[in-house]
Design a protein around this motif. Structure first.
Motif, PDB file in Angstrom:
ATOM      1  N   HIS A  40      -7.785   7.920  -1.719  1.00 41.00           N
ATOM      2  CA  HIS A  40      -6.496   8.480  -1.334  1.00 41.00           C
ATOM      3  C   HIS A  40      -5.542   8.488  -2.524  1.00 41.00           C
ATOM      4  N   ALA A  41      -4.315   8.866  -2.294  1.00 44.27           N
ATOM      5  CA  ALA A  41      -3.327   8.928  -3.361  1.00 44.27           C
ATOM      6  C   ALA A  41      -1.955   8.707  -2.759  1.00 44.27           C
ATOM      7  N   GLY A  42      -0.982   8.518  -3.619  1.00 40.42           N
ATOM      8  CA  GLY A  42       0.387   8.324  -3.159  1.00 40.42           C
ATOM      9  C   GLY A  42       0.616   6.949  -2.562  1.00 40.42           C
ATOM     10  N   PRO A  43       1.507   6.831  -1.591  1.00 43.51           N
ATOM     11  CA  PRO A  43       1.873   5.514  -1.069  1.00 43.51           C
ATOM     12  C   PRO A  43       0.767   4.840  -0.257  1.00 43.51           C
ATOM     13  N   ARG A  44      -0.252   5.573   0.139  1.00 44.46           N
ATOM     14  CA  ARG A  44      -1.335   4.981   0.931  1.00 44.46           C
ATOM     15  C   ARG A  44      -2.617   4.833   0.112  1.00 44.46           C
ATOM     16  N   MET A  45      -2.461   4.475  -1.149  1.00 42.33           N
ATOM     17  CA  MET A  45      -3.591   4.279  -2.061  1.00 42.33           C
ATOM     18  C   MET A  45      -4.478   3.138  -1.548  1.00 42.33           C
ATOM     19  N   CYS A  46      -5.760   3.286  -1.684  1.00 41.09           N
ATOM     20  CA  CYS A  46      -6.721   2.277  -1.230  1.00 41.09           C
ATOM     21  C   CYS A  46      -6.515   0.967  -1.980  1.00 41.09           C
ATOM     22  N   LEU A  47      -6.427  -0.134  -1.240  1.00 42.65           N
ATOM     23  CA  LEU A  47      -6.222  -1.438  -1.862  1.00 42.65           C
ATOM     24  C   LEU A  47      -7.461  -1.922  -2.614  1.00 42.65           C
ATOM     25  N   GLY A  48      -8.625  -1.430  -2.261  1.00 47.18           N
ATOM     26  CA  GLY A  48      -9.860  -1.873  -2.907  1.00 47.18           C
ATOM     27  C   GLY A  48     -10.289  -1.023  -4.084  1.00 47.18           C
ATOM     28  N   LYS A  49      -9.449  -0.086  -4.507  1.00 43.95           N
ATOM     29  CA  LYS A  49      -9.826   0.830  -5.584  1.00 43.95           C
ATOM     30  C   LYS A  49     -10.158   0.087  -6.873  1.00 43.95           C
ATOM     31  N   GLU A  50      -9.300  -0.817  -7.300  1.00 41.50           N
ATOM     32  CA  GLU A  50      -9.539  -1.544  -8.547  1.00 41.50           C
ATOM     33  C   GLU A  50     -10.802  -2.394  -8.442  1.00 41.50           C
ATOM     34  N   MET A  51     -11.022  -3.013  -7.285  1.00 45.02           N
ATOM     35  CA  MET A  51     -12.230  -3.819  -7.096  1.00 45.02           C
ATOM     36  C   MET A  51     -13.475  -2.946  -7.165  1.00 45.02           C
ATOM     37  N   ALA A  52     -13.420  -1.745  -6.631  1.00 48.32           N
ATOM     38  CA  ALA A  52     -14.562  -0.834  -6.694  1.00 48.32           C
ATOM     39  C   ALA A  52     -14.858  -0.462  -8.138  1.00 48.32           C
TER      40      ALA A  52
END
Length: 97
Positions: A40-52
């Protein structure tokens, strides 16, 4: 969507990390986050993105051996928000056999 030729180009099915390198300065060239909506993008960015991203890097790095040549002394650390090594840490990387 990650392998759609209309979005990713003719080489969409090929692993090519160079596609994210900027030709002008050699740095990372990120894509528009709205183009690939898995995280996703904007204010609802995935919290697990960096971990992925860290998991992907770990999976790639396990195929290589990382050596610190000639360093027998303990490196000098620079205290900051993240722990850094003074002068950087030069390493040798080669593929595992």
């Amino acid at each position: 969507m990650g392998r759609m030729e209309s979005i990713r180009g003719k080489d969409c099915d090929r692993f090519d990390p160079e596609r994210w390198i900027d030709e002008t300065n050699g740095g990372f060239r990120g894509e528009n986050p709205y183009k690939f909506p898995v995280f996703h993008a904007g204010p609802r960015m995935c919290l697990g993105k960096e971990m992925a991203y860290i998991q992907i890097v770990a999976a790639v790095l396990e195929r290589f051996v990382v050596e610190v040549p000639g360093k027998k002394d303990r490196p000098e650390y620079l205290l900051s928000m993240t722990l850094r090594i003074k002068g950087g840490l030069f390493v040798k990387v080669h593929e595992r056999s």
